[in-house]
Design a protein around this motif. Structure first.
Motif, PDB file in Angstrom:
ATOM      1  N   GLU A  90       0.866  -1.177   0.000  1.00 57.82           N
ATOM      2  CA  GLU A  90       0.000   0.000   0.000  1.00 57.82           C
ATOM      3  C   GLU A  90       0.902   1.226   0.000  1.00 57.82           C
ATOM      4  N   GLY A  91       0.320   2.417  -0.198  1.00 59.66           N
ATOM      5  CA  GLY A  91       1.157   3.595  -0.389  1.00 59.66           C
ATOM      6  C   GLY A  91       1.365   4.472   0.834  1.00 59.66           C
ATOM      7  N   THR A  92       0.443   4.410   1.806  1.00 60.44           N
ATOM      8  CA  THR A  92       0.461   5.376   2.899  1.00 60.44           C
ATOM      9  C   THR A  92       1.772   5.350   3.701  1.00 60.44           C
ATOM     10  N   HIS A 133      -3.167  -1.665  -8.785  1.00 57.59           N
ATOM     11  CA  HIS A 133      -2.738  -0.274  -8.965  1.00 57.59           C
ATOM     12  C   HIS A 133      -3.675   0.644  -8.195  1.00 57.59           C
ATOM     13  N   GLN A 134      -3.086   1.585  -7.502  1.00 58.27           N
ATOM     14  CA  GLN A 134      -3.909   2.520  -6.718  1.00 58.27           C
ATOM     15  C   GLN A 134      -3.652   3.962  -7.124  1.00 58.27           C
ATOM     16  N   PHE A 135      -4.732   4.742  -7.077  1.00 58.60           N
ATOM     17  CA  PHE A 135      -4.617   6.203  -7.053  1.00 58.60           C
ATOM     18  C   PHE A 135      -4.916   6.553  -5.599  1.00 58.60           C
ATOM     19  N   GLY A 136      -3.919   7.136  -4.927  1.00 58.00           N
ATOM     20  CA  GLY A 136      -4.105   7.437  -3.514  1.00 58.00           C
ATOM     21  C   GLY A 136      -3.755   8.879  -3.217  1.00 58.00           C
ATOM     22  N   ALA A 137      -4.222   9.360  -2.086  1.00 56.72           N
ATOM     23  CA  ALA A 137      -3.910  10.734  -1.678  1.00 56.72           C
ATOM     24  C   ALA A 137      -3.748  10.763  -0.171  1.00 56.72           C
ATOM     25  N   GLU A 138      -2.825  11.598   0.291  1.00 53.74           N
ATOM     26  CA  GLU A 138      -2.586  11.736   1.727  1.00 53.74           C
ATOM     27  C   GLU A 138      -2.465  13.229   2.028  1.00 53.74           C
ATOM     28  N   VAL A 264     -14.629  -1.054   9.946  1.00 51.88           N
ATOM     29  CA  VAL A 264     -13.435  -0.828  10.777  1.00 51.88           C
ATOM     30  C   VAL A 264     -12.146  -0.746   9.963  1.00 51.88           C
ATOM     31  N   ARG A 265     -12.152  -1.290   8.720  1.00 45.85           N
ATOM     32  CA  ARG A 265     -10.973  -1.292   7.851  1.00 45.85           C
ATOM     33  C   ARG A 265      -9.894  -2.253   8.374  1.00 45.85           C
ATOM     34  N   GLY A 266      -9.091  -2.729   7.422  1.00 47.47           N
ATOM     35  CA  GLY A 266      -8.158  -3.804   7.770  1.00 47.47           C
ATOM     36  C   GLY A 266      -6.750  -3.352   8.106  1.00 47.47           C
ATOM     37  N   VAL A 309      -5.002  12.474   6.813  1.00 50.37           N
ATOM     38  CA  VAL A 309      -6.185  11.810   6.249  1.00 50.37           C
ATOM     39  C   VAL A 309      -5.823  11.363   4.834  1.00 50.37           C
ATOM     40  N   GLY A 310      -6.310  10.192   4.429  1.00 53.32           N
ATOM     41  CA  GLY A 310      -5.996   9.761   3.061  1.00 53.32           C
ATOM     42  C   GLY A 310      -6.929   8.690   2.560  1.00 53.32           C
ATOM     43  N   PHE A 311      -6.714   8.294   1.320  1.00 53.65           N
ATOM     44  CA  PHE A 311      -7.492   7.211   0.710  1.00 53.65           C
ATOM     45  C   PHE A 311      -6.661   6.571  -0.381  1.00 53.65           C
TER      46      PHE A 311
HETATM   47  P1  HAM Z   1      -7.061  -0.727   1.199  1.00 48.24           P
HETATM   48  O1  HAM Z   1      -8.483  -0.770   1.629  1.00 48.24           O
HETATM   49  O2  HAM Z   1      -6.184  -1.834   1.617  1.00 48.24           O
HETATM   50  O3  HAM Z   1      -6.470   0.674   1.704  1.00 48.24           O
HETATM   51  O4  HAM Z   1      -6.985  -0.618  -0.395  1.00 48.24           O
HETATM   52  C1  HAM Z   1      -7.626   0.433  -1.060  1.00 48.24           C
HETATM   53  C2  HAM Z   1      -8.251  -0.066  -2.348  1.00 48.24           C
HETATM   54  O5  HAM Z   1      -7.292  -0.744  -3.157  1.00 48.24           O
HETATM   55  C3  HAM Z   1      -9.370  -1.080  -2.194  1.00 48.24           C
HETATM   56  O6  HAM Z   1     -10.604  -0.452  -1.885  1.00 48.24           O
HETATM   57  C4  HAM Z   1      -9.410  -1.721  -3.573  1.00 48.24           C
HETATM   58  O7  HAM Z   1     -10.100  -0.892  -4.507  1.00 48.24           O
HETATM   59  C5  HAM Z   1      -7.948  -1.734  -3.937  1.00 48.24           C
HETATM   60  N1  HAM Z   1      -7.355  -3.055  -3.652  1.00 48.24           N
HETATM   61  C6  HAM Z   1      -6.841  -3.499  -2.487  1.00 48.24           C
HETATM   62  N2  HAM Z   1      -6.367  -4.760  -2.620  1.00 48.24           N
HETATM   63  C7  HAM Z   1      -6.589  -5.117  -3.894  1.00 48.24           C
HETATM   64  C8  HAM Z   1      -6.313  -6.284  -4.678  1.00 48.24           C
HETATM   65  N3  HAM Z   1      -5.691  -7.353  -4.167  1.00 48.24           N
HETATM   66  N4  HAM Z   1      -6.684  -6.287  -5.990  1.00 48.24           N
HETATM   67  C9  HAM Z   1      -7.302  -5.224  -6.530  1.00 48.24           C
HETATM   68  N5  HAM Z   1      -7.577  -4.094  -5.847  1.00 48.24           N
HETATM   69  C10 HAM Z   1      -7.230  -4.041  -4.562  1.00 48.24           C
HETATM   70  C11 HAM Z   1      -5.182   1.081   1.534  1.00 48.24           C
HETATM   71  O8  HAM Z   1      -4.423   0.600   0.742  1.00 48.24           O
HETATM   72  C12 HAM Z   1      -4.843   2.314   2.338  1.00 48.24           C
HETATM   73  N6  HAM Z   1      -3.432   2.642   2.100  1.00 48.24           N
HETATM   74  C13 HAM Z   1      -5.749   3.463   1.964  1.00 48.24           C
HETATM   75  C14 HAM Z   1      -5.417   4.756   2.668  1.00 48.24           C
HETATM   76  C15 HAM Z   1      -4.650   5.754   2.205  1.00 48.24           C
HETATM   77  N7  HAM Z   1      -5.823   5.081   3.870  1.00 48.24           N
HETATM   78  C16 HAM Z   1      -5.325   6.264   4.183  1.00 48.24           C
HETATM   79  N8  HAM Z   1      -4.603   6.671   3.169  1.00 48.24           N
END
Ligand code: HAM
Length: 429
Positions: A90-92, A133-138, A264-266, A309-311
């Protein structure tokens, strides 16, 4: 020996041979990525690019030892110096590490976005990949509820531009560590008499991370959880008020949302607000984005105590949903403006220089291979979605005029050689 891509990863290519692979077409990825960059720019986020691998410890410390990611999904390896490295799941964590390392919090920029691959060793299935692949923001430094609502607003605007419909915004608050710990004790006490009936996974989580039991998709677990105490009821006054303000601002911005008391998020780093946006066309892989507030992470990683805060939104799921919903934002393929069709050696020689002149004038142009028959060349020009074909044979060479065909209508006109570049410059749109 025949080679194929490893399990759970995929190639992004100019064409797709199967309709179900349409989302892997590179022009769709380019268009989605440029929409993401544009919206991020308009909301004041600057791009940050971090390495795709980091020291393993960074993810253990931030994402959390009890998370699925750290427990079972990391692609880790020992480098030649004997250090444990991990492909970023993940990117955070990387973004915060980089901000601390380069003291970016002291600059005038406090909002960052990224687009890139992440790696998780998950069981591959539709919408779940090992390279995603993610588009993320912090956003760093703002403790106020405005920050959550700014990023949720940006996401909603992005999805609107992606042409998506029927999305649900789910929000919840996981409070601060003290109120969460108090809740975990209440939850454990409630679940204890039901422990034997809980799924195997939830039984493991009971000791390690009972909050994640709330996430369980198991029907028996869900039935048991119906009467469980609510996390929202355990919030202290400050967290409760913060959450109320987030909800108020969402309503003020016209963002429809649902409070999901079991969200609750993982990942372990969240506090206060958490959110997800998912498609109403349900399915386990319907979650497009996850995010929330994580005020403690920067300090945890050795930086100043700055709230954040991010996504992150998964681009595979996003493109798949755009295709499923037949989104009007899916781009039409852009071919070259001009396809040169020289007939004969002299014409080819002339066209090769013309091709270069057109490209130097920023006009996308392509040329048929030497000795290609005219019908085949025109078919190819159609296939690559060229707008014009410019046909030059012996007659055209002696008259110094080219035959220019609009490929969609097959209308023709002749253009003097000396005018060709300026003609296409004018018709570039
Ligand atoms: P996450 O919920 O683990 O959050 O992943 C965010 C998104 O990445 C998911 O909602 C989904 O769309 C995509 N994703 C995750 N795993 C997979 C996978 N194996 N295959 C395809 N898509 C996937 C994070 O990653 C946090 N870093 C988000 C964040 C940023 N929170 C604060 N800042």
């Amino acid at each position: 020996m025949k080679y194929s891509a490893p399990k759970g990863v995929f190639d992004i290519l100019p064409t797709s041979s199967e309709p179900e692979d349409l989302w892997k077409r590179s022009d769709l990825w380019q268009s989605l990525e440029s929409m993401a960059r544009e919206v991020a720019h308009q909301y004041g986020f600057q791009e940050i690019r971090t390495p795709i691998f980091e020291k393993t410890e960074l993810f253990v410390r931030s994402v959390g030892e009890s998370s699925d990611i750290v427990n079972k999904e990391m692609f880790s390896f020992v480098d030649k110096g004997g250090r444990s490295m991990t492909l970023r799941p993940e990117g955070t964590a990387s973004v915060i590490r980089s901000i601390i390392e380069h003291r970016q919090y002291e600059t005038c920029y406090s909002k960052f976005f990224y687009i890139g691959p992440m790696f998780r060793y998950e069981r591959p299935q539709a919408g779940r990949y090992r390279q995603l692949h993610q588009f993320g923001a912090e956003a760093i430094g703002d403790p106020s509820p405005y920050q959550e609502v700014e990023v949720i607003d940006m996401l909603c605007e992005f999805y609107k531009r992606c042409g998506l419909q029927n999305l649900r915004v789910l929000v919840n608050s996981v409070g601060d560590p003290a109120s969460r710990n108090a809740y975990v004790e209440k939850l454990r006490a409630y679940l204890k008499p039901h422990l034997a009936q809980l799924s195997e996974e939830s039984q493991i989580r009971f000791d390690k991370n009972p909050l994640r039991i709330l996430d369980s998709k198991d029907p028996i677990d869900q039935k048991i959880l119906e009467q469980a105490p609510l996390l929202l009821d355990s919030l202290n006054q400050e967290c409760a008020q913060h959450f109320e303000e987030v909800c108020l601002l969402l309503r003020q911005n016209g963002i429809a949302y649902t409070v999901s008391d079991k969200l609750v998020r993982g990942l372990d780093y969240y506090n206060k607000t958490v959110f997800e946006i998912l498609s109403e066309e349900t399915g386990p892989q319907a979650t497009l984005v996850g995010g929330g507030r994580y005020d403690g992470l920067m300090q945890e990683l050795g930086g100043p105590a700055l709230p954040s805060v991010g996504f992150a939104t998964g681009l595979e799921r996003l493109l798949q949903l755009m295709i499923r919903q037949n989104s009007p934002a899916l781009p039409k393929r852009q071919g070259p403006l001009v396809y040169l069709v020289p007939m004969g050696d002299a014409a080819h020689h002339f066209c090769f220089k013309l091709l270069s002149d057109l490209r130097h004038a920023c006009i996308a142009a392509e040329i048929a291979r030497p000795k290609t028959k005219i019908q085949k060349a025109l078919q190819f020009a159609d296939a690559i979605q060229s707008t014009y074909a410019l046909i030059i044979g012996d007659d055209e060479m002696s008259q110094q005029k080219a035959q220019c065909k609009v490929l969609s209508t097959r209308e023709s006109q002749s253009i003097e050689f000396a005018q060709i570049v300026s003609f296409f410059k004018k018709h570039k749109e």
